[in-house]
Structure formats: structure tokens, C-alpha cells
Design a protein around this motif. Structure first.
Motif, PDB file in Angstrom:
ATOM      1  N   GLY A 267       0.771  -1.750  -0.284  1.00 32.86           N
ATOM      2  CA  GLY A 267      -0.340   0.366  -0.519  1.00 32.86           C
ATOM      3  C   GLY A 267       0.916   1.514   0.172  1.00 32.86           C
ATOM      4  N   PRO A 268       0.340   2.792   0.198  1.00 34.60           N
ATOM      5  CA  PRO A 268       0.690   3.976   0.065  1.00 34.60           C
ATOM      6  C   PRO A 268       1.782   4.114   1.061  1.00 34.60           C
ATOM      7  CG  PRO A 268      -1.277   3.906   0.167  1.00 34.60           C
ATOM      8  CD  PRO A 268      -2.029   2.707  -0.179  1.00 34.60           C
ATOM      9  N   ILE A 269       3.658   4.833   1.079  1.00 33.53           N
ATOM     10  CA  ILE A 269       3.753   4.453   2.258  1.00 33.53           C
ATOM     11  C   ILE A 269       4.125   6.174   2.206  1.00 33.53           C
ATOM     12  CG2 ILE A 269       4.167   2.367   2.594  1.00 33.53           C
ATOM     13  CD1 ILE A 269       7.202   2.652   1.617  1.00 33.53           C
ATOM     14  N   ILE A 270       4.438   6.863   3.446  1.00 36.36           N
ATOM     15  CA  ILE A 270       5.397   7.727   3.021  1.00 36.36           C
ATOM     16  C   ILE A 270       6.850   8.066   3.211  1.00 36.36           C
ATOM     17  CG2 ILE A 270       6.513  10.013   5.105  1.00 36.36           C
ATOM     18  CD1 ILE A 270       4.554   9.392   6.648  1.00 36.36           C
ATOM     19  N   ARG A 271       7.325   8.784   1.810  1.00 37.15           N
ATOM     20  CA  ARG A 271       8.615   8.568   0.833  1.00 37.15           C
ATOM     21  C   ARG A 271       9.956   9.020   2.830  1.00 37.15           C
ATOM     22  NH1 ARG A 271       9.538  10.973  -4.103  1.00 37.15           N
ATOM     23  NH2 ARG A 271      11.762  10.526  -3.380  1.00 37.15           N
ATOM     24  N   ALA A 272      10.040   8.979   3.298  1.00 37.80           N
ATOM     25  CA  ALA A 272      11.506   9.242   4.066  1.00 37.80           C
ATOM     26  C   ALA A 272      11.934  10.181   2.919  1.00 37.80           C
ATOM     27  CB  ALA A 272      12.185   8.178   4.441  1.00 37.80           C
ATOM     28  N   ASP A 273      12.437  10.149   1.990  1.00 32.17           N
ATOM     29  CA  ASP A 273      13.426  11.596   1.292  1.00 32.17           C
ATOM     30  C   ASP A 273      12.286  12.523   0.617  1.00 32.17           C
ATOM     31  OD1 ASP A 273      12.348   9.341  -0.822  1.00 32.17           O
ATOM     32  OD2 ASP A 273      13.822   9.259  -2.432  1.00 32.17           O
ATOM     33  N   ARG A 274      11.189  12.494   0.691  1.00 23.50           N
ATOM     34  CA  ARG A 274      10.613  13.903   0.106  1.00 23.50           C
ATOM     35  C   ARG A 274      11.523  14.719   0.242  1.00 23.50           C
ATOM     36  NH1 ARG A 274       8.783  11.920   5.051  1.00 23.50           N
ATOM     37  NH2 ARG A 274       8.217  13.967   6.545  1.00 23.50           N
ATOM     38  N   PRO A 275      11.315  15.558  -0.914  1.00 23.33           N
ATOM     39  CA  PRO A 275      12.457  16.671  -0.525  1.00 23.33           C
ATOM     40  C   PRO A 275      11.840  18.019   0.376  1.00 23.33           C
ATOM     41  CG  PRO A 275      10.975  16.207  -3.293  1.00 23.33           C
ATOM     42  CD  PRO A 275      10.481  15.358  -1.969  1.00 23.33           C
ATOM     43  N   PHE A 276      10.327  17.862   0.539  1.00 24.14           N
ATOM     44  CA  PHE A 276       9.689  19.085   1.169  1.00 24.14           C
ATOM     45  C   PHE A 276      10.552  19.393   2.648  1.00 24.14           C
ATOM     46  CE2 PHE A 276       7.103  20.899   4.535  1.00 24.14           C
ATOM     47  CZ  PHE A 276       7.311  22.428   3.846  1.00 24.14           C
ATOM     48  N   LEU A 277      10.908  18.035   3.048  1.00 21.83           N
ATOM     49  CA  LEU A 277      12.016  17.472   4.330  1.00 21.83           C
ATOM     50  C   LEU A 277      13.244  17.979   4.417  1.00 21.83           C
ATOM     51  CD1 LEU A 277      12.179  13.488   5.250  1.00 21.83           C
ATOM     52  CD2 LEU A 277      10.438  16.280   6.157  1.00 21.83           C
ATOM     53  N   ALA A 278      14.045  18.227   3.278  1.00 26.56           N
ATOM     54  CA  ALA A 278      15.369  19.571   3.279  1.00 26.56           C
ATOM     55  C   ALA A 278      14.113  20.800   3.343  1.00 26.56           C
ATOM     56  CB  ALA A 278      16.027  18.921   1.212  1.00 26.56           C
ATOM     57  N   GLU A 279      14.390  21.194   2.863  1.00 24.55           N
ATOM     58  CA  GLU A 279      13.222  22.453   3.148  1.00 24.55           C
ATOM     59  C   GLU A 279      13.155  23.057   4.377  1.00 24.55           C
ATOM     60  OE1 GLU A 279      12.694  25.182   0.618  1.00 24.55           O
ATOM     61  OE2 GLU A 279      14.192  23.911  -0.123  1.00 24.55           O
ATOM     62  N   MET A 280      12.754  22.082   5.168  1.00 23.69           N
ATOM     63  CA  MET A 280      11.979  22.071   6.515  1.00 23.69           C
ATOM     64  C   MET A 280      13.085  22.362   7.737  1.00 23.69           C
ATOM     65  SD  MET A 280       9.467  19.754   6.733  1.00 23.69           S
ATOM     66  CE  MET A 280       9.416  19.505   8.477  1.00 23.69           C
ATOM     67  N   GLN A 281      14.457  21.661   6.971  1.00 24.66           N
ATOM     68  CA  GLN A 281      15.223  21.759   7.732  1.00 24.66           C
ATOM     69  C   GLN A 281      16.630  23.134   7.375  1.00 24.66           C
ATOM     70  OE1 GLN A 281      16.622  19.394   9.506  1.00 24.66           O
ATOM     71  NE2 GLN A 281      17.958  20.827  10.364  1.00 24.66           N
ATOM     72  N   ARG A 282      16.274  23.179   6.118  1.00 24.64           N
ATOM     73  CA  ARG A 282      16.646  24.624   5.778  1.00 24.64           C
ATOM     74  C   ARG A 282      16.229  25.692   6.467  1.00 24.64           C
ATOM     75  NH1 ARG A 282      16.511  28.537   1.363  1.00 24.64           N
ATOM     76  NH2 ARG A 282      14.523  27.265   0.553  1.00 24.64           N
ATOM     77  N   HIS A 283      14.797  25.812   6.949  1.00 24.89           N
ATOM     78  CA  HIS A 283      14.314  26.541   7.103  1.00 24.89           C
ATOM     79  C   HIS A 283      14.952  26.449   9.213  1.00 24.89           C
ATOM     80  CE1 HIS A 283      12.667  28.986   4.163  1.00 24.89           C
ATOM     81  NE2 HIS A 283      12.777  27.678   3.787  1.00 24.89           N
ATOM     82  N   THR A 284      14.368  25.464   9.141  1.00 26.37           N
ATOM     83  CA  THR A 284      15.240  25.807  11.205  1.00 26.37           C
ATOM     84  C   THR A 284      16.320  26.294  10.736  1.00 26.37           C
ATOM     85  OG1 THR A 284      13.692  23.191  10.944  1.00 26.37           O
ATOM     86  CG2 THR A 284      14.787  23.621  13.091  1.00 26.37           C
ATOM     87  N   ASP A 285      17.313  25.753  10.401  1.00 24.27           N
ATOM     88  CA  ASP A 285      19.052  26.032  10.036  1.00 24.27           C
ATOM     89  C   ASP A 285      18.652  27.074  10.316  1.00 24.27           C
ATOM     90  OD1 ASP A 285      19.360  23.515  10.935  1.00 24.27           O
ATOM     91  OD2 ASP A 285      19.815  23.241   8.864  1.00 24.27           O
ATOM     92  N   ALA A 286      18.102  28.237   8.978  1.00 18.62           N
ATOM     93  CA  ALA A 286      18.053  29.415   9.450  1.00 18.62           C
ATOM     94  C   ALA A 286      17.264  30.640  10.351  1.00 18.62           C
ATOM     95  CB  ALA A 286      17.288  30.087   7.641  1.00 18.62           C
ATOM     96  N   ILE A 287      16.418  30.237  11.193  1.00 13.56           N
ATOM     97  CA  ILE A 287      16.338  30.451  12.213  1.00 13.56           C
ATOM     98  C   ILE A 287      17.225  30.333  13.143  1.00 13.56           C
ATOM     99  CG2 ILE A 287      14.016  29.923  13.712  1.00 13.56           C
ATOM    100  CD1 ILE A 287      12.492  29.610  11.377  1.00 13.56           C
ATOM    101  N   GLU A 288      17.509  28.478  13.330  1.00 17.35           N
ATOM    102  CA  GLU A 288      18.793  28.663  14.750  1.00 17.35           C
ATOM    103  C   GLU A 288      19.816  29.687  14.424  1.00 17.35           C
ATOM    104  OE1 GLU A 288      18.393  27.292  16.953  1.00 17.35           O
ATOM    105  OE2 GLU A 288      16.612  25.581  16.751  1.00 17.35           O
ATOM    106  N   ARG A 289      20.748  29.982  13.091  1.00 18.61           N
ATOM    107  CA  ARG A 289      21.230  31.081  13.535  1.00 18.61           C
ATOM    108  C   ARG A 289      21.028  32.619  12.992  1.00 18.61           C
ATOM    109  NH1 ARG A 289      21.834  28.341   8.523  1.00 18.61           N
ATOM    110  NH2 ARG A 289      21.076  29.726   6.970  1.00 18.61           N
ATOM    111  N   SER A 290      19.182  32.968  13.292  1.00 22.25           N
ATOM    112  CA  SER A 290      19.038  34.041  13.513  1.00 22.25           C
ATOM    113  C   SER A 290      18.784  34.494  15.272  1.00 22.25           C
ATOM    114  CB  SER A 290      17.968  34.008  13.098  1.00 22.25           C
ATOM    115  OG  SER A 290      16.933  33.709  13.701  1.00 22.25           O
ATOM    116  N   LEU A 291      18.909  33.522  15.241  1.00 21.28           N
ATOM    117  CA  LEU A 291      18.884  33.929  17.235  1.00 21.28           C
ATOM    118  C   LEU A 291      20.138  33.177  17.342  1.00 21.28           C
ATOM    119  CD1 LEU A 291      16.151  30.574  17.514  1.00 21.28           C
ATOM    120  CD2 LEU A 291      15.881  33.499  17.970  1.00 21.28           C
ATOM    121  N   SER A 292      21.401  33.258  16.623  1.00 20.16           N
ATOM    122  CA  SER A 292      22.802  32.954  17.694  1.00 20.16           C
ATOM    123  C   SER A 292      23.225  34.707  17.012  1.00 20.16           C
ATOM    124  CB  SER A 292      23.510  31.953  17.246  1.00 20.16           C
ATOM    125  OG  SER A 292      23.578  31.960  15.762  1.00 20.16           O
ATOM    126  N   GLU A 293      22.571  35.354  15.888  1.00 22.31           N
ATOM    127  CA  GLU A 293      23.096  36.603  15.573  1.00 22.31           C
ATOM    128  C   GLU A 293      23.338  37.819  16.933  1.00 22.31           C
ATOM    129  OE1 GLU A 293      21.635  37.722  12.180  1.00 22.31           O
ATOM    130  OE2 GLU A 293      22.199  36.160  10.747  1.00 22.31           O
TER     131      GLU A 293
END
Length: 293
Positions: A267-293
Motif C-alpha cells: 500500500g501507500p507509504i511515506i517517502r523518507a526522502d521526500r523533498p520537503f524535508l530538506a526545505e524544512m531543515q533549511r528553514h529550521t537552520d536559518a531560524i537557529e542562525r538568526s537567534l545566534s546572531e
């Protein structure tokens, strides 16, 4: 070429107001306040609006004079604005992903959907305004109110997950929205963790009072806004990811190129490599960097 009609005055005020409220700068004095779209490419607009606000405040008849005399006037930026802008970028990414998911639906020439699939699509298609409402509250720092709307979004996603496999109206009518979370978290564990967090923040108990109550100068101070932009970004991004999962799952037969869900023999399963996960991480990292500035 100059326009020879008034078509440029067609404001479409509802949609443009929502767009403005998604990401804006404030230009103001003690007397007047103006919201303008944020963006370096709009600096000329900002200068003109700033001059008009100053001229109105000081009773000047010439906006050009105000621009020459006070052209270097700028609002002081707070330390939290970098994190705010990083959070807004995360929301913009989530919004774009949700809209792109919706646009992938292709039903022409295909069989009519079941009642459950159709019901799921209707519920999910109405969620972009809910994402906007949650974002606006988060942007203003209204933590608990924003989490309440986010909880509503998650419950609607869960309802769509519970409903899509039914083709019986009575069965669909009996679906209990709040109980759908237990079904969704079996499919996507993050839904359970997020729902628990949002529920704890929505039902504010005594243990949470210390989050918004301070004691300063022998006086109790209640915080009406909290710049928890790391938290807000994580919530809005996870909601967008869950939206994409349930959208593709429920509408799988009408999506030509799925990217979050894949079909396996079981049946249908969740893709562990779905592209949006990389986008999520990129923006999470950007927020973290902004808090350390």
C-alpha cells in the motif's frame, strides 16, 4: 507607458490585504503608523511613505521637503526581527508547498472520486486561510492563539485522513474530529507529538503561567506577545508536511507525480526522502542562525 484608465486602482483588497499582513514592515511616528510590504526592492516606496508620515506628523505641506530634511530617519530594528524574518521565510516556504500540492490535482478524464476522497479534498482545500490565520498570530507573537488555530489545522488534516477511505455518507458523518488524531499518528508519528504539544498550549494550565507572567519592579507583568519564532517555525513547517502527506495519500489517484507518498505492494507509504524535508531543515537552520546572531 502611462495607463490611460483606472485599472491600476483595482485593489482586490481582500487578497492583497492578506498578502500584506503575511510579511510587512512598520513605518511610523508617535502619531501615525503605516504597514508596508517588506522587501529591499521596495525601498523607494518606503522612502515615500516615510516622508508622508513625517510630513503629516509635523504638519509639513511638502513631502519632498520632509524627504530631504528627514530622509535618513529609520525605525530602529529590534534584535528579534532577524528571527521574525527567518520565521516568515519558513511560513512562505510552507505556504508555497501547500499551494503547489493543491495545484498538482488532475481529475480530468478520470473516474469520479469516492465520497471520502471528495470530502477529504474539500476539507484540505479550505486550509490555506487557516494557515494564514495561524501565521498572522505567530507573527504578532500571540503564542497560544496561534497554537489554537494550528491545532484546528491538524484536526482537519486528521479528519481528511480518517474520511478518505470511506464511501458511505453515514460512516463519514460519524467521524469524530478529535479522535482522528489517534488514526493519523499511526500513519505519521509526528502528528501525535505535535497534537500533544498544541493541546498543552491551547489548554493553558497553571504550570504554563510562568511562560507569560513576570515579576518586575515589584509588579506582576503579563506578556501579551512572545517571540518564540523557533517554535512557530517548527509548528508551521510540520503542519505543511502533514498536509502534503495526507493530500497525496487521499488524492493519490489524481496526482500524476507524487513526491511525499509512494506506492508499495503493501500500500501507500511515506517517502523518507521526500523533498520537503530538506526545505524544512533549511528553514529550521536559518531560524537557529538568526537567534545566534
Amino acid at each position: 507607458m502611462l495607463m490611460n484608465n483606472k485599472s491600476f486602482l483595482n485593489l482586490n483588497t481582500g487578497e492583497r490585504t492578506r498578502k500584506l499582513l503575511e510579511d510587512f514592515d512598520v513605518i511610523g511616528t508617535v502619531q501615525h503608523l503605516v504597514l508596508v510590504p517588506r522587501g529591499d526592492y521596495l525601498e523607494h516606496l518606503h522612502e515615500n511613505v516615510r516622508a508622508a508620515v513625517i510630513a503629516s506628523t509635523l504638519g509639513l505641506s511638502s513631502i519632498d521637503y520632509a524627504k530631504r530634511r528627514y530622509g535618513d530617519f529609520r525605525e530602529e530594528k529590534s534584535d528579534s526581527q532577524s528571527a521574525l524574518h527567518a520565521y516568515i521565510d519558513a511560513y512562505s516556504c510552507a505556504k508555497a508547498y501547500v499551494n503547489r500540492m493543491l495545484e498538482k490535482l488532475q481529475s480530468d478524464g478520470l473516474p469520479e472520486p469516492s465520497l471520502g476522497v471528495f470530502g477529504a479534498s474539500i476539507v484540505l482545500e479550505r486550509l490555506p486561510p487557516s494557515f494564514f490565520c495561524a501565521h498572522f498570530l505567530y507573527q504578532m507573537g500571540h503564542r497560544y492563539e496561534g497554537h489554537a488555530v494550528s491545532r484546528l489545522i491538524l484536526e482537519q488534516i486528521a479528519w481528511a485522513y480518517a474520511a478518505y477511505s470511506f464511501n458511505d455518507l453515514k460512516a463519514i458523518e460519524k467521524i469524530d474530529t478529535t479522535r482522528c488524531i489517534s488514526l493519523l499518528k499511526r500513519f505519521a508519528k509526528e502528528a501525535g507529538r505535535l497534537y500533544g504539544f498544541l493541546s498543552a498550549k491551547t489548554h493553558i494550565d497553571y504550570a504554563s503561567h510562568s511562560e507569560f507572567l513576570r515579576f518586575e519592579n515589584s509588579t506582576n507583568v503579563v506578556l501579551h506577545a512572545q517571540p518564540e519564532f523557533r517554535e512557530y517555525g517548527q509548528v508551521i513547517l510540520v503542519l505543511a508536511d502533514l498536509f502534503g502527506l495526507v493530500w497525496e495519500l487521499s488524492q493519490f489517484n489524481y496526482i500524476k507525480y507524487p513526491e511525499a507518498i509512494e506506492q508499495e505492494t503493501e500500500g501507500p507509504i511515506i517517502r523518507a526522502d521526500r523533498p520537503f524535508l530538506a526545505e524544512m531543515q533549511r528553514h529550521t537552520d536559518a531560524i537557529e542562525r538568526s537567534l545566534s546572531e
